[in-house]
Design a protein around this motif. Structure first.
Motif, PDB file in Angstrom:
ATOM      1  N   THR A 184       5.337   9.945   1.119  1.00 23.41           N
ATOM      2  CA  THR A 184       5.263   8.507   0.903  1.00 23.41           C
ATOM      3  C   THR A 184       3.843   8.082   1.226  1.00 23.41           C
ATOM      4  N   LEU A 185       3.143   7.521   0.238  1.00 21.65           N
ATOM      5  CA  LEU A 185       1.775   7.067   0.444  1.00 21.65           C
ATOM      6  C   LEU A 185       1.790   5.588   0.787  1.00 21.65           C
ATOM      7  N   VAL A 186       1.145   5.235   1.894  1.00 19.13           N
ATOM      8  CA  VAL A 186       1.100   3.847   2.354  1.00 19.13           C
ATOM      9  C   VAL A 186      -0.366   3.422   2.424  1.00 19.13           C
ATOM     10  N   VAL A 214       3.819  13.037  -4.626  1.00 17.90           N
ATOM     11  CA  VAL A 214       4.244  11.718  -4.154  1.00 17.90           C
ATOM     12  C   VAL A 214       5.738  11.494  -4.377  1.00 17.90           C
ATOM     13  N   ALA A 215       6.396  10.948  -3.350  1.00 20.33           N
ATOM     14  CA  ALA A 215       7.806  10.573  -3.468  1.00 20.33           C
ATOM     15  C   ALA A 215       7.950   9.062  -3.626  1.00 20.33           C
ATOM     16  N   LYS A 268       0.507   3.701 -14.146  1.00 13.97           N
ATOM     17  CA  LYS A 268       0.885   5.115 -14.065  1.00 13.97           C
ATOM     18  C   LYS A 268       1.797   5.400 -12.872  1.00 13.97           C
ATOM     19  N   LEU A 269       2.073   4.370 -12.075  1.00  9.56           N
ATOM     20  CA  LEU A 269       2.883   4.568 -10.872  1.00  9.56           C
ATOM     21  C   LEU A 269       4.356   4.643 -11.280  1.00  9.56           C
ATOM     22  N   ASP A 270       4.906   5.854 -11.213  1.00  9.70           N
ATOM     23  CA  ASP A 270       6.273   6.093 -11.684  1.00  9.70           C
ATOM     24  C   ASP A 270       7.231   6.469 -10.551  1.00  9.70           C
ATOM     25  N   LYS A 271       6.856   6.118  -9.336  1.00  9.92           N
ATOM     26  CA  LYS A 271       7.694   6.393  -8.171  1.00  9.92           C
ATOM     27  C   LYS A 271       8.139   5.068  -7.548  1.00  9.92           C
ATOM     28  N   PRO A 272       9.236   5.085  -6.771  1.00 12.16           N
ATOM     29  CA  PRO A 272       9.675   3.853  -6.097  1.00 12.16           C
ATOM     30  C   PRO A 272       8.525   3.237  -5.312  1.00 12.16           C
TER      31      PRO A 272
END
Length: 310
Positions: free
Chosen positions: A126-128, A149-150, A248-252
């Motif tokens: 998880t990137l913050v 990335v999750a 391009k952000l395809d994660k929750p």
């Protein structure tokens, strides 16, 4: 010789004696300490913290300007105690990382984040990202994808773009950033005091009670940074356009922003970001200033944990 001097002499002799009988088995400790710095592709040393159980779910933090990994200590300590492996690096030119003359651009920041993730082989992370760090995370996704990335959390992030342009008519006027650059050249030590003592934590609002500790911590972190890097970073965080990166952000994705953010106004950043990212969730902190990682740390910790655990 007074008592204090005697104690110092005895401890020094004891340390020397221990060193003379040291065995090779002590060497792994030195290697472990050295491992807190990795090299970016251009050789710039990047300092990082790696807390919590190494087999725990991974959370990686990217800090704001002109701060360093220490600015995440409340969130890192909380999540590490919950069983998470938490990692945060000092951006090049900031904190304890190397002070390269060039490379203070968002593309390079994103590549440095990739170097940290790759060197530690972090997966399903998880990137913050906070403020400038939010831009760093977005650009990382744009340049390197989401293979490692999750989930993503953007806190008070500078995305999609801060500065006022024909396409971003409600953005912050360039004159504000020119003034920031001038103040940085004139007296950056005073600039950091003024930012922390005023809009960053909302201490300039009626009834606010300034915290000398928070102001001093911000100032200390800022002054650890390289003058050239912090100056160049003003252009990087204010003028970088992250629209295509966010697409391009395809994660929750969770977007958290204070609705009284005087540094990164919510209307053209947090709210605009949530509209650009597919299925993003936006949480607004009523009355929250820019520095919500400190002023609203308990709520932020709770929201982070709840989102990561889903």
């Amino acid at each position: 010789m007074n008592r204090l001097a005697q104690l110092f002499a005895v401890s020094t002799l004891a340390a020397a004696a221990m060193a003379s009988h040291a065995q090779p088995a002590a060497q792994p400790v030195a290697r472990a300490v050295a491992a807190t710095t990795i090299a970016a592709k251009d050789g710039t040393p990047l300092y990082y913290k790696d807390w919590g159980p190494k087999d725990g779910p991974v959370v990686v933090f990217s800090h704001g300007w002109p701060l360093n990994a220490d600015s995440w200590e409340s969130q890192m300590l909380f999540l590490a105690d919950q069983g998470y492996r938490v990692v945060a690096h000092d951006r090049r030119g900031h904190g304890r990382s190397g002070q390269s003359w060039s490379g203070n651009t968002m593309d390079q920041y994103a590549d440095d984040l990739a170097a940290v993730l790759d060197a530690l082989n972090l997966k399903n992370a998880t990137l913050v990202g906070f403020s400038t760090g939010g831009g760093e995370v977005a650009r990382y996704v744009g340049r390197h994808g989401t293979r490692r990335v999750a989930k993503v959390v953007l806190v008070g992030a500078v995305t999609p773009i801060m500065v006022k342009t024909p396409a971003n008519a409600q953005g912050v006027p360039m004159e504000v950033f020119d003034g920031l650059r001038k103040a940085s050249l004139d007296n950056r030590a005073q600039l950091y005091k003024d930012i922390a003592g005023g809009p960053f934590f909302g201490f300039n609002r009626p009834g606010a009670k300034p915290s000398a500790g928070q102001i001093d911590s911000f100032w200390r972190q800022g002054m650890l940074a390289d003058h050239k890097a912090t100056y160049d970073s003003i252009k990087a965080f204010s003028e970088s356009d992250f629209v295509e990166d966010l697409k391009k952000l395809d994660k929750p994705t969770l977007v958290i922003h204070g609705d009284d953010d005087q540094i990164v106004p919510i209307e053209t950043t947090g709210r605009a970001t949530a509209k650009l990212v597919r299925n993003a969730r936006l949480i607004e902190y009523a009355g929250g200033p820019h520095g919500i990682t400190d002023t609203h740390k308990d709520r932020l910790n709770k929201d982070l944990l709840e989102f990561i655990k889903r």
